[in-house]
Scaffold this motif. Sequence first.
Motif, PDB file in Angstrom:
ATOM      1  N   UNK A 335       0.850  -1.194   0.000  1.00 59.01           N
ATOM      2  CA  UNK A 335       0.000   0.000   0.000  1.00 59.01           C
ATOM      3  C   UNK A 335       0.877   1.232   0.000  1.00 59.01           C
ATOM      4  N   UNK A 336       0.700   2.030  -1.021  1.00 62.50           N
ATOM      5  CA  UNK A 336       1.436   3.282  -1.171  1.00 62.50           C
ATOM      6  C   UNK A 336       0.442   4.428  -1.103  1.00 62.50           C
ATOM      7  N   UNK A 337       0.954   5.638  -0.942  1.00 61.49           N
ATOM      8  CA  UNK A 337       0.077   6.805  -0.904  1.00 61.49           C
ATOM      9  C   UNK A 337      -0.730   6.936  -2.187  1.00 61.49           C
ATOM     10  N   UNK A 338      -0.134   6.527  -3.303  1.00 63.07           N
ATOM     11  CA  UNK A 338      -0.780   6.717  -4.597  1.00 63.07           C
ATOM     12  C   UNK A 338      -1.512   5.488  -5.101  1.00 63.07           C
ATOM     13  N   UNK A 339      -1.088   4.309  -4.686  1.00 66.20           N
ATOM     14  CA  UNK A 339      -1.603   3.105  -5.336  1.00 66.20           C
ATOM     15  C   UNK A 339      -1.445   1.899  -4.407  1.00 66.20           C
ATOM     16  N   UNK A 340      -2.272   0.874  -4.659  1.00 69.52           N
ATOM     17  CA  UNK A 340      -2.161  -0.412  -3.974  1.00 69.52           C
ATOM     18  C   UNK A 340      -1.871  -1.469  -5.034  1.00 69.52           C
ATOM     19  N   UNK A 341      -0.852  -2.331  -4.778  1.00 68.70           N
ATOM     20  CA  UNK A 341      -0.493  -3.299  -5.815  1.00 68.70           C
ATOM     21  C   UNK A 341       0.039  -4.587  -5.201  1.00 68.70           C
ATOM     22  N   UNK A 342       0.105  -5.615  -6.051  1.00 65.21           N
ATOM     23  CA  UNK A 342       0.695  -6.899  -5.678  1.00 65.21           C
ATOM     24  C   UNK A 342       1.805  -7.207  -6.672  1.00 65.21           C
ATOM     25  N   UNK A 353       4.779  -5.742 -11.023  1.00 64.35           N
ATOM     26  CA  UNK A 353       3.763  -5.232 -10.104  1.00 64.35           C
ATOM     27  C   UNK A 353       2.449  -5.002 -10.843  1.00 64.35           C
ATOM     28  N   UNK A 354       1.348  -5.225 -10.129  1.00 64.16           N
ATOM     29  CA  UNK A 354       0.016  -5.142 -10.708  1.00 64.16           C
ATOM     30  C   UNK A 354      -0.880  -4.347  -9.768  1.00 64.16           C
ATOM     31  N   UNK A 355      -1.450  -3.257 -10.283  1.00 60.98           N
ATOM     32  CA  UNK A 355      -2.341  -2.428  -9.475  1.00 60.98           C
ATOM     33  C   UNK A 355      -3.628  -3.183  -9.187  1.00 60.98           C
ATOM     34  N   UNK A 356      -4.104  -3.109  -7.919  1.00 55.93           N
ATOM     35  CA  UNK A 356      -5.337  -3.791  -7.526  1.00 55.93           C
ATOM     36  C   UNK A 356      -6.171  -2.867  -6.649  1.00 55.93           C
ATOM     37  N   UNK A 357      -7.449  -3.200  -6.537  1.00 52.30           N
ATOM     38  CA  UNK A 357      -8.320  -2.565  -5.554  1.00 52.30           C
ATOM     39  C   UNK A 357      -8.724  -3.620  -4.544  1.00 52.30           C
ATOM     40  N   UNK A 397       8.722   5.019  -7.406  1.00 54.47           N
ATOM     41  CA  UNK A 397       7.564   5.641  -8.046  1.00 54.47           C
ATOM     42  C   UNK A 397       6.660   4.507  -8.518  1.00 54.47           C
ATOM     43  N   UNK A 398       5.762   4.031  -7.651  1.00 60.18           N
ATOM     44  CA  UNK A 398       4.950   2.851  -7.980  1.00 60.18           C
ATOM     45  C   UNK A 398       4.024   3.070  -9.170  1.00 60.18           C
ATOM     46  N   UNK A 399       3.712   4.320  -9.528  1.00 61.00           N
ATOM     47  CA  UNK A 399       2.786   4.567 -10.632  1.00 61.00           C
ATOM     48  C   UNK A 399       3.477   4.482 -11.980  1.00 61.00           C
ATOM     49  N   UNK A 400       4.769   4.762 -12.001  1.00 66.24           N
ATOM     50  CA  UNK A 400       5.480   4.819 -13.285  1.00 66.24           C
ATOM     51  C   UNK A 400       5.569   3.428 -13.900  1.00 66.24           C
ATOM     52  N   UNK A 401       5.011   3.261 -15.076  1.00 63.85           N
ATOM     53  CA  UNK A 401       5.104   1.991 -15.792  1.00 63.85           C
ATOM     54  C   UNK A 401       4.324   0.864 -15.189  1.00 63.85           C
ATOM     55  N   UNK A 402       3.466   1.159 -14.198  1.00 63.35           N
ATOM     56  CA  UNK A 402       2.765   0.070 -13.521  1.00 63.35           C
ATOM     57  C   UNK A 402       1.752  -0.574 -14.441  1.00 63.35           C
ATOM     58  N   UNK A 403       1.628  -1.876 -14.343  1.00 66.05           N
ATOM     59  CA  UNK A 403       0.641  -2.599 -15.122  1.00 66.05           C
ATOM     60  C   UNK A 403      -0.708  -2.471 -14.436  1.00 66.05           C
ATOM     61  N   UNK A 404      -1.707  -2.016 -15.200  1.00 68.10           N
ATOM     62  CA  UNK A 404      -3.043  -1.784 -14.640  1.00 68.10           C
ATOM     63  C   UNK A 404      -3.921  -3.021 -14.862  1.00 68.10           C
TER      64      UNK A 404
END
Length: 404
Positions: A335-342, A353-357, A397-404
Amino acid sequence: MKQLHKICFLIIGFIFVLGCNSKNEDKHETREFKESIYYTCSMDPQIKEDKPGKCPICHMDLTPAKKDNGAYNSISLSDQQIKLGNISTAFIGTSQQSQQGDYTGVLTVNPEGVKSISARAGGRIEKLYFKTEGDFIQKGQAIYQLYSEPIAIAKQDYVSAYSQLAMPGDFGKNAKTMVAAAKQKLLFYGLSNAQIEAVKKSKEVSPYTTFYSSYSGTISEITATEGSYVMEGAPIIKVANLNTLWLETQVNVNYAKSLRLGQTATISFVDFPSKSVQATISFINPEINPDTRLLLIQLEVANPGLLLKPGMQANVQVTQSNQKGIFVPIDAVVRDEKVTFIWVEKSHGVFENLKVTTGLESNGMIEITSTIDTNKKIVITGVYAVNSEYEFRKGKDPMAGMKM
């Protein structure tokens, strides 16, 4: 002889060209090697330089490190790194979990049990029989005494009409109608039948009238004072029935989706650690708090013996059985300020890394509400070892290049 010179000249030229190509290949390999490494500090890994030197922070010698030229949202780890980081993966599929939500709340007065004792006519508060909030009032106890001219006039009309009942003829007949009208007016002003009977027996009409409580309860508010004038309908005292209290708490909006009215919860109290009671959800606020993203719910708590008091803190435990979904260990989620991922294993030693809700969270497990490929393994232990190595190589920077 000339033929021999030509052959020698061709051999020398071939050797020269071969030497040049060899030098170019050596230069190219050297350039590729230089481009594939950078220099960093073991104490301050955020320092990255293109050439050897000293760390600008701790002044230690910079050491070479190999750049990761893979995809920005992926990282390659050696078998030794996987072992040292205790990194393990597993397939995650749909399962059923019993989710338990634990929340804190505060007991409050049930507004449905609050009654307001108001002035039935305008006048001056001559006396208040209860002056302290929290006092208990029994049904039939005197609440206040009011000096009121309108009530005094209504009393006098009643006495006069009653005295004319014995008159003969039409006077007596009209007096019956007048008595009924005068009595109805006194009832409207809040006098009881016993008080009205006492009025017609009294020799002198008093402008003072005492009012009594129609129900039992605890005084929650006193709005009038002795000697103050009140208008008709003005509140004097509020009485609360504390046999049933409300417990207000706030829950995560994701968890609240599966709550329903009438659902049972277990309540325990900070002031009574050994005491727990069952309560039911009586209200779910349709509006979400925009600042906290929490939802207010209220539970109805029985309070026999009035042991519980408004303002007490309580713990709420709501259990939801057999909730179907994709659940992973809480430690598998970053869990990051900008995004949650696994982290997902693409192939042996390669992770992305893969963004999740996320949704429900309980018993060390958390629900993944976004779509994920259940045919791929995800990292379930050593997640932060993977993440730390990723940040070391490619920055935080977890958002940069992250797979959505």
